[in-house]
Scaffold this motif. Structure first.
Motif: not given
Length: 471
Positions: A341-359, A366-372
């Protein structure tokens, strides 16, 4: 392939090499490369005004020894000492070559032709100390070329994070290996043009971060053989668009048609819009499971509330999920899939997937993409000013192509179709995502040429980008 290594790895390689060399030899190698790079930027060394911003570590020593070499060639070199102490040998070499310690930092910076940033090195953490901030701002406001020694002071070498004030360099001369922070925003914006000086380090074969280049991408591109037909080349299914967003379907199909697969099946309510632009598309009203055999699926662009996600995620072929398909995505459902599976989020979508803020995502990409990638057991392409591709293991890939003009509506839909087509053509998930990002960014550069572009312009430029890489 451009590779980057964490500070810990670089330090270990430096220590191993220094154990085999006379004392100070490694610093002299670095200083020689640094001085040569500065001379190239100056053009004419004799009479040039060079200011060294010197911290108390080895980074400051590199700057001092490089300054001494420039002084011996006739440059007027002044050192601004910002640490509690300066490297003794480097300071002695500078003064012995005719350089001097500046009494008024702001005055020498006003007249400088080149400023060498040796305040903190790769071990620095956090922003600059208050006593250095005014000096760094003065350097930035001057007409001088600012060159960072190994890494711009104030940025994090391992993560690319920037906390507080940091040097903004026109160029960075780094030693032995690239550091991840030099390739990843926000730190990348501070580094300027990069030059690597080989100082003889023996580094592991597996880096922490890597960036594909033309030759790497060319080796991965699918090329049809004489016996190929459209089905052997792969069929990609696209579930995208809605009554409200038919254009997303058109753009995703546009990217898919130029991605190497032999055919594209479109499933959804925007079939008329797709056929009007691309009559070669195989259109089906749905559901996806009834549309026919595919080697990969793309789902999400402009989907709205259109059903089909469960059908696609339950398939046994690779799936790329983008945009609306990412909403309420269940990590367990993704992890249990039998195919990649390949997921292709932008920062806002990644934030929603991680439960954090876009900023938060943007500051620690780097940490965010590894965590996802770890949480979903997927390959994740995190879009943005630096596009990153991460899988559950292996180096994170950073995409070196692109242009700010790529920040335009629908460009991500083109990217999704392109990457899905590469999946259908047989590329592994990590390679498909990386190659798609590379070609997408290259096509945007070709289309833009310093002028505004629309997403369809990027799709139209993909064949030219493909030829550039193959050439």
């Amino acid at each position: 392939m451009r590779t980057a290594y964490r500070v810990e790895t670089v330090r270990a390689a430096e220590a191993a090499l220094m154990a085999t060399l006379p004392e100070g030899a490694l610093m002299q190698r670095a200083a020689a490369g640094l001085a040569a790079a500065c001379a190239g930027l100056l053009g004419r060394v004799y009479g040039a005004r060079v200011v060294l911003l010197v911290g108390s570590g080895d980074n400051g020593g590199d700057a001092l020894y490089a300054g001494a070499r420039l002084a011996r060639r006739g440059a007027r070199v002044s050192a601004v000492l910002l640490g509690s102490r300066a490297h003794e040998g480097g300071l002695g070499a500078l003064t012995g070559a005719g350089g001097r310690v500046a009494e008024d930092a702001l005055r020498v910076l006003e007249r400088a032709d080149l400023v060498l940033d040796g305040i903190t090195g790769i071990g620095g953490r956090g922003g600059l100390r208050p006593e250095a901030v005014d000096v760094v701002r003065a350097a930035r406001d001057s007409a001088a070329v600012v060159v960072a020694v190994d890494l711009p002071s104030g940025v994090d070498a391992d993560t690319g994070e920037v906390h507080g004030e940091a040097v903004r360099a026109d160029a960075t001369v780094t030693f032995g290996a690239y550091k991840p922070g030099l390739l990843i925003d926000p730190a990348r914006e501070h580094a300027g043009a990069l030059r690597l000086v080989d100082i003889g380090l023996a580094l592991p074969s597996a880096p922490d971060v890597e960036a594909l280049q033309h030759l790497d991408v060319a080796r991965l591109l699918p090329v049809p053989a004489g016996e190929s037909d459209k089905y052997r080349r792969g069929v990609v299914g696209v579930v995208a668009g809605s009554a409200r967003y038919p254009g997303a379907a058109v753009l995703a199909v546009s990217g898919a048609l130029r991605g190497g697969a032999g055919a594209v099946r479109y499933v959804g309510p925007a079939g008329d819009a797709v056929l009007a632009r691309h009559p070669e598309t195989l259109v089906h009203a749905g559901p996806p499971g009834k549309a026919g055999r595919v080697q990969a699926w793309v789902i999400g662009p402009g989907l709205g509330d259109t059903p089909g996600a469960d059908d696609v995620l339950g398939s046994d072929v690779p799936v790329l999920v983008d945009a609306d398909g990412l909403r309420n995505l269940d990590p367990a459902a993704v992890r249990s899939r039998p195919a990649p599976t390949v997921l292709t989020p932008h920062a806002g979508e990644a934030a929603a997937l991680l439960g954090t803020a876009r900023e938060d995502v943007e500051s620690r990409r780097l940490e965010a993409v590894r965590e996802l990638a770890g949480r979903y057991g997927a390959t994740v392409l995190l879009k943005g000013s630096t596009t990153l591709v991460a899988s559950a293991d292996g180096p994170v890939r950073v995409n070196p192509t692109g242009t700010p003009w790529l920040a335009t509506a629908g460009s991500g839909d083109v990217l999704s179709g392109l990457a899905g087509s590469l999946l259908a053509a047989g590329l592994a998930a990590r390679d498909a995502a990386s190659v798609a990002a590379y070609l997408h960014g290259l096509a945007a550069r070709r289309a833009a040429r310093d002028a505004p572009i629309a997403a369809y312009d990027v799709a139209e430029a993909l064949p030219g980008a493909w030829r550039d890489v193959r050439g």
